[in-house]
Write a protein that holds these residues in place. Structure first.
Motif, mmCIF file in Angstrom:
data_model
loop_
_atom_site.group_PDB
_atom_site.id
_atom_site.type_symbol
_atom_site.label_atom_id
_atom_site.label_comp_id
_atom_site.label_asym_id
_atom_site.label_seq_id
_atom_site.Cartn_x
_atom_site.Cartn_y
_atom_site.Cartn_z
ATOM 1 N N ALA A 244 11.997 -4.556 -14.960
ATOM 2 C CA ALA A 244 10.812 -4.080 -14.538
ATOM 3 C C ALA A 244 10.515 -2.452 -14.860
ATOM 4 N N GLU A 245 11.623 -1.974 -14.558
ATOM 5 C CA GLU A 245 11.486 -0.624 -14.771
ATOM 6 C C GLU A 245 11.394 -0.186 -16.334
ATOM 7 N N GLN A 246 12.221 -0.863 -17.296
ATOM 8 C CA GLN A 246 12.434 -0.595 -18.530
ATOM 9 C C GLN A 246 11.123 -0.891 -19.159
ATOM 10 N N ARG A 247 10.403 -2.080 -18.783
ATOM 11 C CA ARG A 247 9.310 -2.449 -19.270
ATOM 12 C C ARG A 247 8.015 -1.248 -18.859
ATOM 13 N N TRP A 248 8.159 -0.873 -17.891
ATOM 14 C CA TRP A 248 7.139 0.156 -17.493
ATOM 15 C C TRP A 248 7.461 1.375 -18.377
ATOM 16 N N SER A 249 8.568 1.655 -18.482
ATOM 17 C CA SER A 249 9.066 2.986 -19.493
ATOM 18 C C SER A 249 8.504 2.822 -20.911
ATOM 19 N N ALA A 250 8.656 1.640 -21.483
ATOM 20 C CA ALA A 250 8.396 1.517 -22.527
ATOM 21 C C ALA A 250 6.885 1.114 -22.905
ATOM 22 N N SER A 251 6.085 0.969 -21.788
ATOM 23 C CA SER A 251 4.625 0.597 -21.978
ATOM 24 C C SER A 251 3.961 2.213 -22.470
ATOM 25 N N GLY A 252 4.617 3.320 -22.177
ATOM 26 C CA GLY A 252 3.926 4.516 -22.527
ATOM 27 C C GLY A 252 2.547 4.794 -21.587
ATOM 28 N N LEU A 253 2.435 4.000 -20.418
ATOM 29 C CA LEU A 253 1.369 4.267 -19.689
ATOM 30 C C LEU A 253 1.419 5.322 -18.613
ATOM 31 N N GLU A 254 2.716 6.131 -18.629
ATOM 32 C CA GLU A 254 3.190 7.165 -17.600
ATOM 33 C C GLU A 254 2.195 8.249 -18.073
ATOM 34 N N ARG A 255 1.427 8.580 -17.091
ATOM 35 C CA ARG A 255 0.445 10.026 -17.223
ATOM 36 C C ARG A 255 0.712 10.840 -16.190
ATOM 37 N N CYS A 256 0.443 12.039 -16.390
ATOM 38 C CA CYS A 256 0.805 13.086 -15.348
ATOM 39 C C CYS A 256 -0.541 13.387 -14.702
ATOM 40 N N ARG A 257 -0.779 13.160 -13.345
ATOM 41 C CA ARG A 257 -2.005 13.306 -12.850
ATOM 42 C C ARG A 257 -1.675 14.386 -11.802
ATOM 43 N N ALA A 258 -2.297 15.163 -11.447
ATOM 44 C CA ALA A 258 -2.231 16.153 -10.264
ATOM 45 C C ALA A 258 -2.312 15.325 -8.994
ATOM 46 N N VAL A 259 -1.528 15.415 -8.094
ATOM 47 C CA VAL A 259 -1.531 14.659 -6.868
ATOM 48 C C VAL A 259 -0.933 15.706 -5.833
ATOM 49 N N SER A 260 -1.233 15.376 -4.634
ATOM 50 C CA SER A 260 -0.579 16.348 -3.791
ATOM 51 C C SER A 260 0.033 15.492 -2.300
ATOM 52 N N VAL A 261 1.035 16.001 -1.854
ATOM 53 C CA VAL A 261 1.671 15.277 -0.865
ATOM 54 C C VAL A 261 1.520 16.190 0.555
ATOM 55 N N MET A 262 1.292 15.262 1.468
ATOM 56 C CA MET A 262 1.056 15.960 2.665
ATOM 57 C C MET A 262 1.926 16.314 3.751
ATOM 58 N N SER A 263 2.057 17.096 4.556
ATOM 59 C CA SER A 263 2.959 17.311 5.608
ATOM 60 C C SER A 263 2.757 16.110 6.501
#
Lengths: 527, 117
Positions: free
Chosen positions: A435-454
């Motif tokens: 499953a992970e390899q298929r994701w990595s190979a898909s090229g769908l990874e994008r960087c969007r700015a997100v924030s994590v809360m306390s």
């Protein structure tokens, strides 16, 4: 459970109050107690008037649960520059027109807070303001209702007892060939789902929690674990699954891993400044549940941030959103994060069934055109201070070491109960690594700015483990349990329905069920 | 105490009779801030205010408040009367100012016992 949305027009005093009035009609139909109704109406009307006075437009979203009322009022407006000041009674920026009508006394937000059991306000200048309020319909939410991420389909159980052995906290019993979850002990990991071949354990259905007209998945944004896209075999690449999801009407698809990545980053920075190490990253809510119930001495070492799925709920948006939980612990977090009617929780199985007809097999191997973007399965962890580990057995073992002070050479522990993180949740069928390899190979990874809360609430030790609220009685009970345990054969065979002889002794002493006994108890020593 | 008795005490004119003139009134709350009126309104409470806009009817409706009393001879917004008619809220208006009206209401409700409120 009921979800509703009432639009509010900004600046129009003539029609103001209509959202609250309509909400009241609904409350009357449900039969909410008068005193609770007053509190809900105060919160709703004040929040509605805030939109009318300050914003261009907004929505009042509500959601009724069995034991709570969740409200969210989001507007598109100027936002609040100084929240602390806005919470101060008497402070107001209302117009002269509003003040003439008796509004703008600076009591709005303080009143909502006073009427609410849980209250939150969040604002972005130039975008808008979001007020969230939860009011319990009974005095306090029942302890029982706090753990309901794991559903049991009793009739599927064959009494094979595999789950007894797998449960890391001994929260399962098989009585009369029917599995029972002791919810005070359950940490909502996926161990039982993983081992049960018969499918007796699962995430609760969501069709019952969304009203029929809303099961049509009409949400703007869909938040899923990445693994969802890689579940449909070698011929249907993630891209095709994504297209199928879009064809259902989701405008935007986001991944919980976006927040997970940010959480990992932020916790690593946080850990560098901490004296007491290792710091535990709250990536996996089940691992956190485990610490809260079995390793309370490690609680101060949990980094004070919310989990990725909670961060996703907090993300700023005025649009509707649907969430797919990957496991029982995420499901519970979603249920309890004060979701208003703006949100839906979807069961991954329901969503899969929905997109199945839309899936198209693509010619060629799914990864062939993406080879250049292909990345290694997991970029080698360069930071030797970070320990990434998964699998509930490993997690338990590492926490035991950490509790014994034997993990001080690590700065951060990133522990997940499922194998390979959320790729390995047994809710999904595909092998976690494929499953992970298929994701990595898909090229769908994008960087969007997100924030994590306390973290909104401190992590706290769970009392489910205690034998009795009264410590004196608990000590007596403990002695009884120990005595009884020694009289049992000690084979931990599970034939009685409890995972071990000491668990049986505990069940008998705590009277968890009448007429429990050991089938192999030696003559004359029968408990 | 019956609503009618309180109305009589302040020489108020009934502008919108609603359906509940004989309603039992247990307490009076006076104020000009919408937030305070909202918080204090209730099924046996009479609200006294010098405001006269239609939002008063909304507050009365959602908080199940049976009667609104306007003071200072305020001219109510026509929308207020309309909205009050819809939710059967009684609207009365008194020519007395706020101080005088409240004083008389207090006396009628609690007699000369000024400790009570």
């Amino acid at each position: 459970m009921t979800n509703s949305c009432y639009p509010i027009a900004g600046g129009k005093f003539e029609n103001a109050g209509s959202a609250s009035r309509r909400l009241k009609e609904q409350l009357k139909q449900i039969g909410v107690d008068g005193r609770i109704m007053r509190r809900i109406m105060i919160a709703a009307y004040e929040a509605e008037m805030n939109v009318v006075i300050h914003a261009c437009k907004g929505n009042l979203w509500v959601r009724f649960d069995r034991d709570r009322f969740n409200m969210e009022v989001i507007d598109e407006g100027p936002g609040i520059a100084d929240l602390e000041l806005a919470m101060k009674p008497g402070f107001s920026t209302a117009s002269a027109e509003a003040k003439q009508l008796g509004f703008g006394a600076g009591m709005g937000l303080p009143n909502i807070k006073k009427a609410s059991d849980l209250f939150e306000v969040d604002s972005h200048v130039g975008k808008g303001t979001r007020v969230r309020s939860t009011i319990y319909l009974k005095n306090q939410p029942a302890e029982q209702s706090f753990r309901r991420g794991l559903a049991v389909e009793e009739e599927r159980c064959t009494g094979c007892l595999e789950c007894l052995k797998a449960c890391p906290t001994r929260a399962l019993r098989v009585w009369n060939q029917r599995p029972h979850v002791l919810s005070s002990l359950c940490i909502e990991c996926t161990a039982c789902i993983e081992v049960c071949r018969w499918g007796a354990f699962k995430i609760p259905d969501t069709s019952s929690s969304n009203p029929p007209e809303q099961t049509a998945m009409e949400a703007h944004t869909l938040v899923i674990p990445r693994a969802f896209l890689t579940q449909f075999g070698s011929k249907i690449p993630p891209r095709a699954v994504l297209a199928a999801l879009r064809s259902l009407g989701f405008k935007d698809v986001r991944y919980t891993e976006e927040w997970e990545k940010e959480l990992r980053r932020i916790v690593r920075c946080y850990a560098a400044q901490q004296e007491q190490q290792p710091v535990i990253s709250p990536i996996c809510p089940a691992a956190i549940n485990l610490i809260e119930s079995q390793f309370p001495s490690l609680i101060p070492q949990i980094a004070p941030f919310v989990s990725p799925i909670e961060a996703a709920v907090e993300a700023w948006s005025t649009e509707t959103a649907a969430f797919v939980s990957a496991c029982p612990s995420q499901h519970t977090l979603l249920e309890h994060s004060g979701l208003s009617g703006r949100f839906r929780i979807l069961n991954p199985a329901d969503l899969s069934a929905r997109i199945f007809p839309q899936l198209r097999i693509e010619a060629g191997t799914p990864c062939s055109n993406q080879k250049r973007n292909a990345r290694p399965v997991r970029s080698k962890n360069q930071n030797h201070g970070v320990l990434e580990a998964w699998g509930v057995k490993n997690v338990v073992e590492i926490l035991e070491k950490a509790e014994g002070g034997l993990a001080g050479d690590f700065q951060v522990l990133e522990l997940s109960c499922c194998e390979n993180g959320c790729y390995g949740t047994p809710v999904f069928d595909e092998n976690p690594f494929m499953a992970e390899q298929r994701w990595s190979a898909s090229g769908l990874e994008r960087c969007r700015a997100v924030s994590v809360m306390s973290a909104k609430r401190p992590y706290l030790a769970r009392t489910g483990m205690r034998l009795d609220p009264d410590m004196g009685k608990a000590i007596e009970k403990l002695a009884l349990i120990e005595e009884l345990t020694t009289s049992l054969p000690g084979r931990d065979c599970g034939a009685c329905g409890a995972p071990s002889c000491s668990s049986l002794a505990e069940d008998i002493v705590l009277e968890r069920r009448p007429s429990l006994e050991c089938p192999f108890a030696p003559e004359g020593k029968d408990p | 105490m019956k609503l009618e008795e309180l109305v009589e005490a302040i020489d108020a004119r009934v502008l919108q009779p609603g359906g509940r003139r004989t309603t039992e009134i247990a307490r009076v709350f006076a104020g000009d801030k919408m937030s305070a009126l909202l918080e204090q309104a209730g099924p046996q409470t009479m609200l006294v205010t010098s405001l006269a806009n239609s939002q008063l009817a909304c507050v009365a409706e959602i908080m199940d408040c049976p009667v609104l009393c306007l003071v200072d001879g305020a001219e109510p917004d026509p929308n207020l009367l309309e909205a009050a008619a819809r939710c059967e809220t009684v609207v009365v208006v008194s020519a007395l100012d706020m101080f005088e009206a409240c004083g008389r209401l207090h006396r009628r409700l609690y007699g000369d016992d000024f400790q009570r409120s």
